[in-house]
Design a protein around this motif. Structure first.
Motif, short mmCIF file in Angstrom:
data_model
loop_
_atom_site.label_atom_id
_atom_site.label_comp_id
_atom_site.label_asym_id
_atom_site.label_seq_id
_atom_site.Cartn_x
_atom_site.Cartn_y
_atom_site.Cartn_z
N VAL A 1 0.87 -1.18 0.00
CA VAL A 1 0.00 0.00 0.00
C VAL A 1 0.90 1.22 0.00
CG1 VAL A 1 -1.74 1.31 1.27
CG2 VAL A 1 -1.86 -1.19 1.20
N ARG A 2 0.62 2.18 -0.87
CA ARG A 2 1.44 3.38 -0.98
C ARG A 2 0.66 4.57 -0.43
NH1 ARG A 2 2.77 1.03 -5.92
NH2 ARG A 2 0.53 0.80 -6.18
N PHE A 3 1.17 5.21 0.62
CA PHE A 3 0.52 6.37 1.23
C PHE A 3 1.08 7.65 0.61
CE2 PHE A 3 0.55 2.96 4.38
CZ PHE A 3 -0.81 2.87 4.66
N ILE A 4 0.22 8.41 -0.04
CA ILE A 4 0.62 9.68 -0.65
C ILE A 4 0.12 10.77 0.29
CG2 ILE A 4 0.53 11.08 -2.73
CD1 ILE A 4 1.76 8.28 -3.10
N ILE A 5 1.03 11.34 1.06
CA ILE A 5 0.67 12.17 2.21
C ILE A 5 0.81 13.65 1.88
CG2 ILE A 5 1.12 12.60 4.65
CD1 ILE A 5 2.38 9.81 4.78
N ASP A 6 -0.31 14.31 1.78
CA ASP A 6 -0.39 15.73 1.46
C ASP A 6 -0.36 16.56 2.75
OD1 ASP A 6 -0.75 18.11 0.15
OD2 ASP A 6 -2.78 17.69 -0.53
N ARG A 7 -0.10 17.86 2.60
CA ARG A 7 -0.09 18.80 3.73
C ARG A 7 0.90 18.37 4.81
NH1 ARG A 7 -3.67 20.05 -0.26
NH2 ARG A 7 -4.98 21.84 0.29
N ALA A 8 2.06 17.89 4.37
CA ALA A 8 3.10 17.49 5.31
C ALA A 8 3.83 18.73 5.82
CB ALA A 8 4.07 16.53 4.64
N GLY A 9 3.83 18.93 7.12
CA GLY A 9 4.48 20.09 7.71
C GLY A 9 3.48 21.01 8.38
N LEU A 10 3.96 22.19 8.76
CA LEU A 10 3.11 23.15 9.44
C LEU A 10 2.07 23.74 8.49
CD1 LEU A 10 5.87 24.97 11.53
CD2 LEU A 10 3.99 23.60 12.46
N SER A 11 0.90 24.04 9.03
CA SER A 11 -0.17 24.66 8.26
C SER A 11 -0.49 26.01 8.89
CB SER A 11 -1.42 23.77 8.25
OG SER A 11 -2.48 24.39 7.57
N ALA A 12 0.17 27.04 8.38
CA ALA A 12 0.01 28.38 8.96
C ALA A 12 -1.42 28.88 8.84
CB ALA A 12 0.97 29.35 8.27
N GLU A 13 -2.13 28.48 7.78
CA GLU A 13 -3.47 28.99 7.56
C GLU A 13 -4.52 28.26 8.39
OE1 GLU A 13 -1.44 27.96 5.12
OE2 GLU A 13 -0.79 29.89 4.32
N ASP A 14 -4.41 26.93 8.52
CA ASP A 14 -5.46 26.14 9.15
C ASP A 14 -5.23 25.85 10.63
OD1 ASP A 14 -6.93 25.91 6.76
OD2 ASP A 14 -5.60 24.32 6.07
N GLY A 15 -4.02 26.05 11.11
CA GLY A 15 -3.77 25.89 12.54
C GLY A 15 -3.45 24.48 12.98
N ALA A 16 -3.45 24.30 14.30
CA ALA A 16 -2.93 23.08 14.92
C ALA A 16 -3.64 21.80 14.48
CB ALA A 16 -2.99 23.21 16.44
N THR A 17 -4.94 21.89 14.17
CA THR A 17 -5.66 20.67 13.76
C THR A 17 -5.17 20.13 12.43
OG1 THR A 17 -7.39 22.01 12.72
CG2 THR A 17 -7.76 21.30 15.00
N HIS A 18 -4.50 20.98 11.64
CA HIS A 18 -4.06 20.56 10.32
C HIS A 18 -2.54 20.54 10.16
CE1 HIS A 18 -8.25 20.92 9.37
NE2 HIS A 18 -8.05 20.61 8.10
N HIS A 19 -1.80 20.72 11.25
CA HIS A 19 -0.35 20.59 11.16
C HIS A 19 0.02 19.14 10.86
CE1 HIS A 19 0.20 24.62 12.41
NE2 HIS A 19 0.21 24.45 13.71
N GLY A 20 0.72 18.92 9.76
CA GLY A 20 1.18 17.57 9.44
C GLY A 20 2.56 17.33 10.02
N ILE A 21 2.64 17.25 11.34
CA ILE A 21 3.94 17.21 12.01
C ILE A 21 4.23 15.88 12.72
CG2 ILE A 21 4.04 19.71 12.30
CD1 ILE A 21 3.07 19.34 15.18
#
Length: 257
Positions: free
Chosen positions: A41-61
């Motif tokens: 299975v290959r995981f293609i992981i988007d939004r990796a890293g900090l998300s300055a616009e969306d905040g802590a719920t969307h930080h890919g950290i």
């Protein structure tokens, strides 16, 4: 994730496209349904890293840390469109679980210029903007979007008379294999900083540092990890989120003082 594991068990090689922060919810599925059976299975992981616009719920950290502890999963972190295409092509033929993480930002022309002047994207992996015959005293090891900030920090150091090189990792796990390529690129360096737009505990900087220490590559080297440490990176007032996390060019350069 479980549906894709079922497809893989029946002979297919599915891609799971998902945000980093949402993949956290499938942690048990990754272990139980994919990794234990070594399914491709290959995981293609988007939004990796900090998300300055969306905040802590969307930080890919957290994805690098929680995937790195699962046996058998390979992790790639291409920093250019060219190396991302190469990673996906490579993944298409893989017969093991793997993850390819990338940000939602545009391609950095400077990263392309510094690390791919010849456009040889198929050889992505470990690349430096200096030669292993002339390793500078100061080296920054990093991956992903924050490579731009690492290059800017190197500029700050160079302006003060302290040459600094940047070592870009576009492959992470398995770390033992990556360490083989990293060792000659830090041989002779006195100060090494691992800059990571992810959680520090259990992250790539900590794991790679452990492997390099076991192999004696960090003897006499001032090795420090600059990463997100003990916080969800949720400032309560307007600020530069990278400076808040200690990962701005200014804060990276200051760590060499």
């Amino acid at each position: 994730v479980t549906f894709s594991a079922g497809l893989a068990a029946d002979g297919m090689k599915p891609f799971v496209a998902i945000y980093s922060t949402f993949l956290q919810r499938a942690y048990d599925n990754i272990i139980h349904d994919v990794a234990l059976q070594e399914l491709p299975v290959r995981f293609i992981i988007d939004r990796a890293g900090l998300s300055a616009e969306d905040g802590a719920t969307h930080h890919g950290i957290f994805d690098v840390a929680f995937l790195s502890e699962i046996p058998g999963i390979h992790i790639a972190a291409p920093a250019t469109f060219g190396s991302l295409r190469a990673a996906v092509r490579e993944a298409d033929a893989a017969d093991f679980p793997l993850a390819i993480r990338y940000t939602n930002t545009v391609e950095s022309s400077r990263i392309v210029r510094e690390f791919y002047p010849e456009g040889d994207y198929e050889s992505f992996g470990v690349r430096a903007n200096y030669s292993d015959f002339a390793v500078p005293e100061n080296v920054i090891i990093t991956y992903g979007r924050i490579t731009d900030d690492a290059l800017a920090a190197a500029d700050i150091l160079a302006a003060s008379g302290r040459p600094c090189g940047v070592l870009l990792l576009e492959r992470l796990a398995p770390y033992e294999r990556i360490a083989e390529s990293v060792i000659p690129m830090i041989c002779g360096a006195r100060h090494v900083r691992f800059v990571e737009e992810g959680i520090k505990n259990g992250g790539a900087g900590m794991i790679l540092g452990s492997v390099l220490t076991e192999r004696g590559a960090l003897v006499g080297v001032d090795y420090r990890i600059l990463a997100i440490d003990g916080t969800f990176v949720s400032p309560t007032s307007p600020t530069d989120i990278y400076d808040f996390a200690g990962l701005s060019p200014r804060r990276i350069a200051a760590s060499f003082d």
